[in-house]
Write an enzyme that holds these catalytic residues in place. Structure first.
Site, PDB file in Angstrom:
ATOM      1  N   ASP A 158     -22.927   7.644 -12.048  1.00 19.28           N
ATOM      2  CA  ASP A 158     -23.009   6.608 -11.791  1.00 19.28           C
ATOM      3  C   ASP A 158     -22.697   6.098 -10.678  1.00 19.28           C
ATOM      4  O   ASP A 158     -21.130   6.523  -9.959  1.00 19.28           O
ATOM      5  CB  ASP A 158     -23.066   5.148 -12.630  1.00 19.28           C
ATOM      6  CG  ASP A 158     -21.559   5.466 -13.282  1.00 19.28           C
ATOM      7  OD1 ASP A 158     -20.894   5.019 -12.313  1.00 19.28           O
ATOM      8  OD2 ASP A 158     -20.951   6.044 -14.361  1.00 19.28           O
ATOM      9  N   ASP A 210       1.157   4.312  -3.103  1.00 20.57           N
ATOM     10  CA  ASP A 210       0.557   5.258  -3.063  1.00 20.57           C
ATOM     11  C   ASP A 210       1.850   6.762  -3.117  1.00 20.57           C
ATOM     12  O   ASP A 210       1.650   7.535  -3.739  1.00 20.57           O
ATOM     13  CB  ASP A 210       0.202   5.150  -1.038  1.00 20.57           C
ATOM     14  CG  ASP A 210      -0.825   4.765  -1.390  1.00 20.57           C
ATOM     15  OD1 ASP A 210      -1.820   4.286  -2.122  1.00 20.57           O
ATOM     16  OD2 ASP A 210      -1.733   4.810  -0.027  1.00 20.57           O
ATOM     17  N   GLU A 233       0.898  -0.768   0.218  1.00 25.89           N
ATOM     18  CA  GLU A 233      -0.085   0.116  -0.199  1.00 25.89           C
ATOM     19  C   GLU A 233       0.722   1.071  -0.122  1.00 25.89           C
ATOM     20  O   GLU A 233       1.076   2.502  -1.024  1.00 25.89           O
ATOM     21  CB  GLU A 233      -0.830   0.207   1.312  1.00 25.89           C
ATOM     22  CG  GLU A 233      -1.486   1.114   0.858  1.00 25.89           C
ATOM     23  CD  GLU A 233      -2.602   1.325   0.353  1.00 25.89           C
ATOM     24  OE1 GLU A 233      -3.060   2.360  -0.356  1.00 25.89           O
ATOM     25  OE2 GLU A 233      -4.265   0.417   0.420  1.00 25.89           O
ATOM     26  N   GLY A 257     -23.593  10.162 -17.176  1.00 25.42           N
ATOM     27  CA  GLY A 257     -24.021  11.492 -16.351  1.00 25.42           C
ATOM     28  C   GLY A 257     -23.677  10.508 -15.378  1.00 25.42           C
ATOM     29  O   GLY A 257     -22.209   9.512 -15.662  1.00 25.42           O
ATOM     30  N   ASP A 293     -16.149  10.804 -19.180  1.00 23.24           N
ATOM     31  CA  ASP A 293     -17.650   9.853 -18.524  1.00 23.24           C
ATOM     32  C   ASP A 293     -17.178   8.733 -19.259  1.00 23.24           C
ATOM     33  O   ASP A 293     -16.999   8.035 -20.751  1.00 23.24           O
ATOM     34  CB  ASP A 293     -18.950  10.652 -19.324  1.00 23.24           C
ATOM     35  CG  ASP A 293     -19.708  10.145 -18.982  1.00 23.24           C
ATOM     36  OD1 ASP A 293     -20.199   9.622 -17.367  1.00 23.24           O
ATOM     37  OD2 ASP A 293     -21.551  10.479 -19.766  1.00 23.24           O
ATOM     38  N   ILE A 294     -17.538   7.617 -17.819  1.00 21.71           N
ATOM     39  CA  ILE A 294     -17.380   6.878 -18.144  1.00 21.71           C
ATOM     40  C   ILE A 294     -18.901   6.022 -18.137  1.00 21.71           C
ATOM     41  O   ILE A 294     -19.753   6.060 -17.655  1.00 21.71           O
ATOM     42  CB  ILE A 294     -16.556   5.559 -16.936  1.00 21.71           C
ATOM     43  CG1 ILE A 294     -15.235   6.260 -16.743  1.00 21.71           C
ATOM     44  CG2 ILE A 294     -16.458   4.210 -17.029  1.00 21.71           C
ATOM     45  CD1 ILE A 294     -13.582   6.295 -17.441  1.00 21.71           C
ATOM     46  N   SER A 347      -7.184   1.838  -3.955  1.00 24.72           N
ATOM     47  CA  SER A 347      -5.842   1.751  -3.183  1.00 24.72           C
ATOM     48  C   SER A 347      -4.601   2.521  -4.331  1.00 24.72           C
ATOM     49  O   SER A 347      -4.310   3.498  -3.433  1.00 24.72           O
ATOM     50  CB  SER A 347      -4.727   1.012  -3.139  1.00 24.72           C
ATOM     51  OG  SER A 347      -5.856   0.720  -2.041  1.00 24.72           O
TER      52      SER A 347
END
Length: 638
Positions: free
Chosen positions: A617, A307, A303, A615, A596-597, A553
């Protein structure tokens, strides 16, 4: 936006008040289940000590959303006029009436002024009690619970407060919450992981990996197989050199035993950013936190390495990174520890330590961090990213409301707070879902939202992917490789005003065809995530090898880096940091500034989950960042 206390009261189903002169005891909080991995062990010893903490109700907290909107909504005359810590303290400090009511009740029950201590910020009253005294005071019974790793925790199933005291107290610890461990651990420090994996929030939220990479690819045409920094810069248009680094800041939060290895950072940077070789983040230790190197492996380093490697690369060597390392190797830490340290109004006004012993620090059992609890000692950065989470159902409505209000305070002070939305789609950590009786099960069918992802005062970040066979110039889809983007609707928090138009459009045009008993189908609850970024196939240096890593993550620190560069541009021209971004990004003036996905979903709980559609979701939120459009829009704001 006045949603926290009203919705908490609704969620708890508080009873109608009786005659105040009688002041009968009422259930204040009740836990519906034991969190995953824990089991009942034994009745707690009646003579053992318990450090009770009473979280006092704060003044004006029902209006905190209105205050936050006034400095965060782009149409507001007060946009960007953030508050000082002193202004926050004065506005929300608990009343003298609340302090007096709780102290008087404690004194009536044998806790005189020499035992009951008011913290310097007036937000907490602390009492050292025996188990027997605490059980009598709260009309409860304390038990010891054991975790599958060997950790122990003291808790009760429910507790009671007098009716005349209830209105002055948010919650009491330790009671029904499993966010912190306060009893002596067995076998702590052993290298097999005993008491290691539960020493941080949300056991089970770490990134996932498919293992070591045999051949490193670093070309744009290979981004569907391996994500490297050049892929992210191309996907989101991040071509920018900082101009105001000395005025700007970006913070990454980690919870011990998760820790980075400098050798891993150097390995990554030698391949992708030579100017960062040998550079370490500026670490701020919270309650004994440090970059431990005693235990290594993906579980311990994955992690933090992830990061920091991507955060540092994307903001470039010109912009220092702050690492907030919370908790020691024995006690660990919870989100409350971090909030204590980062927000002086949450623990000690205007900085400095409050050297009183609470439920975690100083470690009352020996072997852990025995210094004073860190309270108001860490300066908040302009953007803070955290890749850890709980399930919302792990915690009580009162508890989540209190923490959520603290994120609102950070927003008032101009801080952007990002949290990853989870890696199990509509399921909770580890793929667990809820059952009709409120317990967890891998075979459960009820959607299990994350926290703080559902808090309306943070920005929740979901995950996308470069679809197999596609390039960075093609539209991304929702992440469906190894992990599924966490998303859905809160069971605790009402829908904030800034989100209503977007979420109502989704519910009107793409209403999920699931029975209303497996998701919050009320149409009035907080939807998440808010935005998304790539979360699949990341190349990460971990313990001397490159690995493929997946998870929200990945997407949270990347989003934080992009927003940090937006802050840089504003600060360079004398403007304020962007602060709490949700009212802005959901506004009509920001329409179209996110990619937008519209492909993919977030399966879980035996269902296909939700689907990414045009839009907003509950899979990818508003979409992924388009840096050139975002920076242009934010530079136009005051």
């Amino acid at each position: 936006m006045r949603l926290l206390p009203s919705f908490v009261a609704l969620a708890l189903g508080l009873l109608v008040s009786a005659d105040p002169l009688l002041s009968p005891y009422r259930v204040h909080e009740r836990r519906g289940h034991i969190p995953v991995g824990w089991s009942y062990d034994r009745k707690h010893d009646s003579t053992a000590a318990i450090p009770l903490r009473f979280a006092l109700k704060q003044n004006n907290i029902d209006a905190i959303g209105d205050y936050l909107m006034a400095v965060s909504q782009p149409e507001s005359e007060g946009y960007g006029k953030h508050w000082s810590a002193g202004e926050v303290f004065r506005k929300f400090s608990p009343s003298t009436e609340s302090i007096g009511a709780v102290l008087a009740w404690l004194e009536e029950n044998g806790f005189d002024s020499s035992r009951a201590k008011l913290t310097r910020n007036r937000g907490w009253i602390e009492v050292q009690a025996t188990v027997e005294e605490a059980e009598r005071l709260l009309q409860t019974e304390y038990h010891v619970y054991g975790h599958e790793t060997g950790q122990e925790h003291v808790a009760c199933d429910s507790y009671h407060l007098p009716e005349h005291v209830q209105s002055h107290v948010d919650f009491v610890t330790p009671t029904v919450h499993f966010d912190a461990k306060i009893s002596k651990r067995s076998g702590s420090g052993s290298p097999d992981g005993t008491a290691r994996s539960v020493g941080q929030p949300g056991h089970g939220t770490s990134p996932k990996t498919t293992g070591e990479i045999q051949t490193l690819l670093n070309q744009l045409e290979s981004c569907d197989k391996q994500i490297t920094p050049i892929c992210l810069r191309a996907l989101y248009g991040l071509v920018y050199e900082p101009l105001a680094a000395s005025k700007n800041s970006y913070g990454i939060v980690e919870y011990t035993p998760q820790a980075y290895l400098q050798s891993d950072l150097d390995m990554f940077h030698s391949n992708f950013s030579q100017g960062l070789v040998g550079v370490a983040p500026e670490m701020v230790s919270i309650d004994g936190g440090y970059a431990q190197t005693q235990y290594t492996g993906f579980e311990y380093n994955g992690e933090s390495d992830l990061d920091l490697e991507y955060a540092m690369n994307l903001v470039t060597a010109a912009q220092p990174i702050t690492l907030y390392q919370a908790g020691d190797m024995v006690e660990g830490a919870s989100f409350n520890n971090f909030l204590d340290a980062i927000d002086g109004t949450y623990c000690t006004f205007e900085g400095g330590d409050d050297p009183t012993q609470d439920a975690i620090y100083p470690d009352p059992y020996g072997g852990g961090y025995e210094g004073p609890e860190d309270c108001g000692t860490a300066k908040p950065t302009n953007v803070i990213s955290t890749s850890y989470s709980y399930n919302e159902a792990d915690l009580t409505p009162f508890y989540t409301a209190r923490q959520c209000a603290e994120y609102a305070k950070l927003g008032l002070m101009g801080v952007t707070v990002l949290y990853s939305s989870g890696d199990y789609g509509v399921a909770g950590n580890g793929g667990y879902c809820l059952t009709p009786n409120g317990t967890y099960s891998l075979n459960g069918t009820i959607f299990n939202p994350s926290f703080p992802g559902t808090c309306p005062y943070i920005t929740s970040v979901g995950a996308t992917q470069v679809n197999p066979g596609s390039t960075v110039y093609d539209p991304e889809g929702a992440c469906e490789q190894v992990i599924y983007s966490g998303g859905g609707f809160s069971n605790y928090f009402a829908m904030p005003d800034y989100q209503k138009t977007a979420v109502e459009y989704y519910l009107t045009n793409y209403y999920p065809q699931y029975p209303p008993n497996i998701w919050n189908a009320s149409g009035t609850s907080r939807g998440f995530p808010d935005i998304a970024a790539n979360g699949a196939n990341y190349v990460v240096a971990i313990d001397g090898t490159f690995n493929l890593v997946y998870g929200t993550s990945c997407s949270s620190p990347v989003s934080g880096a992009i927003l940090t560069m937006v802050n840089d541009a504003r600060l360079a021209v004398g403007k304020s940091p962007i602060g709490f971004i949700n009212p802005t990004i959901y506004s009509s003036s920001f329409a179209g500034v996110f990619n937008d996905i519209t492909m993919g979903g977030n399966q879980g709980c035996g269902t296909a989950g939700y689907t990414a559609v045009p839009g907003w979701d509950p899979v990818t939120g508003l979409g992924t960042p388009n840096f050139p459009k975002l920076i242009a829009k934010w530079l136009l704001l005051p």
